[in-house]
Design a protein around this motif. Structure first.
Motif, PDB file in Angstrom:
ATOM      1  N   LYS A  53       0.786  10.173  -4.195  1.00  0.00           N
ATOM      2  CA  LYS A  53      -0.321  11.086  -4.533  1.00  0.00           C
ATOM      3  C   LYS A  53      -1.549  10.289  -4.957  1.00  0.00           C
ATOM      4  CE  LYS A  53       0.705  15.150  -5.949  1.00  0.00           C
ATOM      5  NZ  LYS A  53       1.479  16.103  -6.683  1.00  0.00           N
ATOM      6  N   VAL A  54      -1.339   9.216  -5.708  1.00  0.00           N
ATOM      7  CA  VAL A  54      -2.474   8.382  -6.140  1.00  0.00           C
ATOM      8  C   VAL A  54      -3.079   7.669  -4.929  1.00  0.00           C
ATOM      9  CG1 VAL A  54      -3.178   6.415  -7.542  1.00  0.00           C
ATOM     10  CG2 VAL A  54      -1.508   8.048  -8.449  1.00  0.00           C
ATOM     11  N   LEU A  55      -2.218   7.125  -4.065  1.00  0.00           N
ATOM     12  CA  LEU A  55      -2.745   6.407  -2.898  1.00  0.00           C
ATOM     13  C   LEU A  55      -3.556   7.355  -2.012  1.00  0.00           C
ATOM     14  CD1 LEU A  55       0.370   4.157  -2.138  1.00  0.00           C
ATOM     15  CD2 LEU A  55      -1.772   3.488  -3.267  1.00  0.00           C
ATOM     16  N   MET A  56      -3.133   8.605  -1.941  1.00  0.00           N
ATOM     17  CA  MET A  56      -3.914   9.597  -1.181  1.00  0.00           C
ATOM     18  C   MET A  56      -5.258   9.826  -1.855  1.00  0.00           C
ATOM     19  SD  MET A  56      -0.705  12.094  -0.358  1.00  0.00           S
ATOM     20  CE  MET A  56      -1.533  13.455   0.429  1.00  0.00           C
ATOM     21  N   GLU A  57      -5.230   9.934  -3.166  1.00  0.00           N
ATOM     22  CA  GLU A  57      -6.490  10.137  -3.912  1.00  0.00           C
ATOM     23  C   GLU A  57      -7.398   8.900  -3.771  1.00  0.00           C
ATOM     24  OE1 GLU A  57      -8.363  11.925  -6.328  1.00  0.00           O
ATOM     25  OE2 GLU A  57      -9.342  10.045  -6.942  1.00  0.00           O
ATOM     26  N   LEU A  58      -6.810   7.739  -3.524  1.00  0.00           N
ATOM     27  CA  LEU A  58      -7.615   6.523  -3.325  1.00  0.00           C
ATOM     28  C   LEU A  58      -8.095   6.390  -1.868  1.00  0.00           C
ATOM     29  CD1 LEU A  58      -5.712   3.858  -5.505  1.00  0.00           C
ATOM     30  CD2 LEU A  58      -7.707   5.231  -6.098  1.00  0.00           C
ATOM     31  N   GLY A  59      -7.931   7.447  -1.089  1.00  0.00           N
ATOM     32  CA  GLY A  59      -8.483   7.469   0.269  1.00  0.00           C
ATOM     33  C   GLY A  59      -7.592   6.818   1.306  1.00  0.00           C
ATOM     34  N   LEU A  60      -6.299   6.660   0.997  1.00  0.00           N
ATOM     35  CA  LEU A  60      -5.424   5.899   1.893  1.00  0.00           C
ATOM     36  C   LEU A  60      -4.390   6.774   2.612  1.00  0.00           C
ATOM     37  CD1 LEU A  60      -4.877   2.871  -0.526  1.00  0.00           C
ATOM     38  CD2 LEU A  60      -6.249   2.872   1.565  1.00  0.00           C
ATOM     39  N   THR A  61      -4.667   8.059   2.758  1.00  0.00           N
ATOM     40  CA  THR A  61      -3.663   8.959   3.354  1.00  0.00           C
ATOM     41  C   THR A  61      -3.260   8.495   4.757  1.00  0.00           C
ATOM     42  OG1 THR A  61      -4.616  10.767   2.111  1.00  0.00           O
ATOM     43  CG2 THR A  61      -3.159  11.374   3.927  1.00  0.00           C
ATOM     44  N   ASP A  62      -4.237   8.234   5.613  1.00  0.00           N
ATOM     45  CA  ASP A  62      -3.883   7.844   6.993  1.00  0.00           C
ATOM     46  C   ASP A  62      -3.116   6.535   7.000  1.00  0.00           C
ATOM     47  OD1 ASP A  62      -5.176  10.059   7.836  1.00  0.00           O
ATOM     48  OD2 ASP A  62      -6.999   9.022   8.499  1.00  0.00           O
ATOM     49  N   MET A  65       0.539   6.886   5.810  1.00  0.00           N
ATOM     50  CA  MET A  65       1.373   7.594   6.785  1.00  0.00           C
ATOM     51  C   MET A  65       1.650   6.691   7.999  1.00  0.00           C
ATOM     52  SD  MET A  65       2.031  10.108   5.026  1.00  0.00           S
ATOM     53  CE  MET A  65       3.152  10.971   6.082  1.00  0.00           C
ATOM     54  N   ALA A  66       0.712   5.791   8.294  1.00  0.00           N
ATOM     55  CA  ALA A  66       0.915   4.897   9.445  1.00  0.00           C
ATOM     56  C   ALA A  66       1.850   3.736   9.093  1.00  0.00           C
ATOM     57  CB  ALA A  66      -0.436   4.350   9.920  1.00  0.00           C
ATOM     58  N   ILE A  67       1.706   3.205   7.902  1.00  0.00           N
ATOM     59  CA  ILE A  67       2.454   1.987   7.546  1.00  0.00           C
ATOM     60  C   ILE A  67       3.790   2.309   6.876  1.00  0.00           C
ATOM     61  CG2 ILE A  67       2.386  -0.153   6.186  1.00  0.00           C
ATOM     62  CD1 ILE A  67      -0.673   0.115   6.218  1.00  0.00           C
ATOM     63  N   GLY A  68       3.799   3.386   6.094  1.00  0.00           N
ATOM     64  CA  GLY A  68       5.010   3.732   5.346  1.00  0.00           C
ATOM     65  C   GLY A  68       6.066   4.325   6.260  1.00  0.00           C
ATOM     66  N   THR A  69       7.301   4.293   5.782  1.00  0.00           N
ATOM     67  CA  THR A  69       8.404   4.928   6.512  1.00  0.00           C
ATOM     68  C   THR A  69       8.791   6.176   5.740  1.00  0.00           C
ATOM     69  OG1 THR A  69       9.169   2.768   7.239  1.00  0.00           O
ATOM     70  CG2 THR A  69      10.759   4.565   7.376  1.00  0.00           C
ATOM     71  N   ARG A  70       8.801   7.296   6.441  1.00  0.00           N
ATOM     72  CA  ARG A  70       9.098   8.571   5.784  1.00  0.00           C
ATOM     73  C   ARG A  70      10.608   8.732   5.701  1.00  0.00           C
ATOM     74  NH1 ARG A  70       8.144  13.594   7.801  1.00  0.00           N
ATOM     75  NH2 ARG A  70       7.551  15.172   6.273  1.00  0.00           N
ATOM     76  N   HIS A 106       7.367  -2.203   3.412  1.00  0.00           N
ATOM     77  CA  HIS A 106       7.514  -3.633   3.188  1.00  0.00           C
ATOM     78  C   HIS A 106       6.424  -3.960   2.168  1.00  0.00           C
ATOM     79  CE1 HIS A 106       7.580  -7.919   3.727  1.00  0.00           C
ATOM     80  NE2 HIS A 106       8.551  -7.836   4.615  1.00  0.00           N
ATOM     81  N   ARG A 107       6.771  -4.696   1.125  1.00  0.00           N
ATOM     82  CA  ARG A 107       5.781  -4.958   0.072  1.00  0.00           C
ATOM     83  C   ARG A 107       4.525  -5.619   0.619  1.00  0.00           C
ATOM     84  NH1 ARG A 107       7.772  -5.250  -5.452  1.00  0.00           N
ATOM     85  NH2 ARG A 107       5.992  -6.569  -5.873  1.00  0.00           N
ATOM     86  N   ALA A 108       4.699  -6.513   1.590  1.00  0.00           N
ATOM     87  CA  ALA A 108       3.535  -7.218   2.147  1.00  0.00           C
ATOM     88  C   ALA A 108       2.579  -6.221   2.811  1.00  0.00           C
ATOM     89  CB  ALA A 108       3.994  -8.264   3.159  1.00  0.00           C
ATOM     90  N   ASP A 109       3.129  -5.179   3.430  1.00  0.00           N
ATOM     91  CA  ASP A 109       2.280  -4.182   4.106  1.00  0.00           C
ATOM     92  C   ASP A 109       1.492  -3.358   3.084  1.00  0.00           C
ATOM     93  OD1 ASP A 109       3.555  -5.134   6.353  1.00  0.00           O
ATOM     94  OD2 ASP A 109       4.854  -3.387   6.603  1.00  0.00           O
ATOM     95  N   LEU A 110       2.177  -2.971   2.014  1.00  0.00           N
ATOM     96  CA  LEU A 110       1.509  -2.173   0.973  1.00  0.00           C
ATOM     97  C   LEU A 110       0.395  -2.999   0.313  1.00  0.00           C
ATOM     98  CD1 LEU A 110       1.554   0.469  -0.757  1.00  0.00           C
ATOM     99  CD2 LEU A 110       3.122  -0.698  -2.301  1.00  0.00           C
ATOM    100  N   HIS A 111       0.727  -4.246   0.034  1.00  0.00           N
ATOM    101  CA  HIS A 111      -0.227  -5.137  -0.617  1.00  0.00           C
ATOM    102  C   HIS A 111      -1.433  -5.371   0.305  1.00  0.00           C
ATOM    103  CE1 HIS A 111      -1.731  -9.038  -2.184  1.00  0.00           C
ATOM    104  NE2 HIS A 111      -1.357  -8.540  -3.346  1.00  0.00           N
ATOM    105  N   ALA A 112      -1.163  -5.635   1.592  1.00  0.00           N
ATOM    106  CA  ALA A 112      -2.250  -5.901   2.554  1.00  0.00           C
ATOM    107  C   ALA A 112      -3.144  -4.663   2.707  1.00  0.00           C
ATOM    108  CB  ALA A 112      -1.665  -6.311   3.899  1.00  0.00           C
ATOM    109  N   MET A 113      -2.538  -3.499   2.667  1.00  0.00           N
ATOM    110  CA  MET A 113      -3.322  -2.255   2.794  1.00  0.00           C
ATOM    111  C   MET A 113      -4.278  -2.108   1.599  1.00  0.00           C
ATOM    112  SD  MET A 113      -1.836   1.615   2.574  1.00  0.00           S
ATOM    113  CE  MET A 113      -1.570   1.451   0.803  1.00  0.00           C
ATOM    114  N   LEU A 114      -3.775  -2.368   0.413  1.00  0.00           N
ATOM    115  CA  LEU A 114      -4.629  -2.260  -0.785  1.00  0.00           C
ATOM    116  C   LEU A 114      -5.742  -3.310  -0.747  1.00  0.00           C
ATOM    117  CD1 LEU A 114      -1.868  -1.656  -3.487  1.00  0.00           C
ATOM    118  CD2 LEU A 114      -3.663  -0.037  -2.860  1.00  0.00           C
TER     119      LEU A 114
END
Ligand code: FAD
Length: 414
Positions: A53-62, A65-70, A106-114
């Protein structure tokens, strides 16, 4: 607040989320990171609905959804028989229940996205090779000293420098975490050798009397993240990067189901670290300095909330700094809003150890009764609903909050 600069020590998940939340609200931000190259350890991380929810509020919804695994859901398995039962349903249900998804990364993906989102707003926001060695409050703000002999001055400073935080030590002295008698093994497993034997669309928790294992897919099932937490008292190092061997990990899980053995045999390098527990701090802020993430509330991994709490902190901190012209007051409001929740999560997480390692799990008959009782859907909702249902974007930061007393100047760092 008059939107001045905020210094942040540490460019981990928490420091970058805070930088992004602040930059998006018009603050200038400077992040000081000790590493000479930015990156993350090879491991997965679960971002539960309160974090997404916070990441969405930080403008990262797309992006999420692209990088994360549901994750579709999680199942429990009994350590020796492999008997399966439902733990929790996720997928669409998480969205319906909480308004935001349950995702694994993957932590590296989350970190790189931020990092990408931060640098898009301020290309030189992160300074590397800046290891904070000491801090001092000054009339105008905070002086940060680095191990290369240089220093910087910032009006406000956030210590997001992780579990062994130098900023926390400077504010409140050394800590003395207690060893739980439990160590964690982690590793990433490629899908090919385990396909068919292991669920690569959802999570699993293998429960045993003296150990438990959590697995979930990352990168859309191309990899499986594996963590085994084992009662063992001969490894005390609290580092995320010390390698063990497959043989040693197999030894710790002797007698476990063949599927578990298969997973362990396919971990290229299993890493091990000692699980230590810290009592919640009585204060996080002194003057114009505060803490965020593991620096102020490191937690055992049993609720998967370390990164989620750091992400929540970032939004609440930015909201507080926006609201108050007086930074010291803003930091106290932030602390007042965040300390009770993070203390409850870290305590609940520590209590969870005896639930997931329980003698009743030794025998298949008592184990089945234990799982049916402890993982009944109402109990699971009671245990996790308040964690996942939190909204850092709307939680009260002014009304009804008793502000913690300002920490006396006498105890401020010299
Ligand atoms: C294997 C594993 C799995 C996990 N799984 C989950 C999960 O599923 N869900 C979840 O919510 N949490 C999980 N966690 C916990 C989560 O990763 C942490 O809580 C989170 O990374 C904390 O973020 P942070 O930014 O506070 O600290 P860190 O990620 O530790 O970042 C701290 C940063 O500060 C830098 N730094 C340190 N000291 C200094 C200094 N003196 N000067 C300058 N820079 C400094 C470091 O280099 C680092 O970049 C897991 C942890 C591990 C190890």
């Amino acid at each position: 607040m008059n939107k001045s600069r905020i210094g942040i020590v540490g460019a981990g998940i928490g420091g970058l989320a805070a930088a992004l939340a602040l930059l998006r609200r018009g603050f200038d931000v400077q992040v000081y990171e000790q590493a000479s190259e930015l990156g993350e350890i090879g491991a997965g991380v679960q971002i539960t609905p309160n974090g997404s929810k916070v990441l969405m509020e930080l403008g990262l919804t797309d992006e999420i959804m692209a990088i994360g695994t549901r994750t579709q859901g999680k199942d429990n398995y009994l350590w020796n028989t492999g008997q399966k039962s439902t733990f929790m349903q996720l997928g669409d249900r998480a969205n319906e229940q909480y308004g935001s998804p349950y995702l694994t990364f993957h932590r590296a993906d989350l970190h790189a996205m931020l990092l990408k989102a931060v640098l898009a707003l301020k290309p030189d926001a992160v300074l590397l090779d800046k290891r904070c060695d000491g801090i001092a409050q000054t009339a105008a703000g905070v002086q940060i000293r680095f191990s290369d002999g240089s220093s910087a001055e910032e009006p406000v400073l956030v210590g997001a420098d992780g579990i062994h935080s130098r900023v926390r030590q400077a504010l409140f002295g050394p800590d003395s975490p207690e060893f739980t008698g439990c160590i964690a093994w982690r590793g990433l497993i490629p899908a090919a050798p385990i396909e068919g034997a292991v669920n690569l669309r959802g999570g699993s928790m293998w429960l045993g009397p003296t150990a438990h294992i959590v697995t979930y897919p990352v990168r859309q099932g191309a990899l499986l993240n594996f963590i085994a937490m084992v009662d063992r008292d001969d490894w005390l190092s609290e580092s995320w990067t010390e390698a063990g061997t497959v043989e040693e990990c197999l030894g710790d899980l002797a007698g476990w189901h063949p599927t578990v053995q298969l997973m362990v045999r396919n971990i290229a390098i299993p890493y091990k670290w000692a699980l230590r527990v810290r009592e919640p701090l009585d204060a996080w802020s002194v003057g114009r300095i505060t803490l965020l993430g593991d620096a102020c509330h490191s937690t055992l991994p049993f609720l998967s909330q370390g990164a989620n709490m750091a992400i929540e902190d970032s939004l609440v901190l930015a909201r507080c700094l926006c609201q108050d012209d007086e930074p010291e007051l803003a930091l106290r409001r932030y602390e007042a809003a965040r300390r009770p929740r993070t203390a409850r999560i870290t305590r609940t997480s520590a209590e969870q150890l005896r639930r997931v390692h329980n003698p009743e799990l030794a025998d298949p008959a008592s184990a089945q009764r234990y799982i049916e009782r402890e993982w009944a859907s109402q109990r699971v909702d009671d245990r996790y609903g308040w964690v996942y249902g939190y909204d850092a974007g709307t939680v009260a930061i002014t009304q009804g909050l008793e502000l913690p007393p300002a920490v006396a100047p006498a105890s401020r760092p010299a």
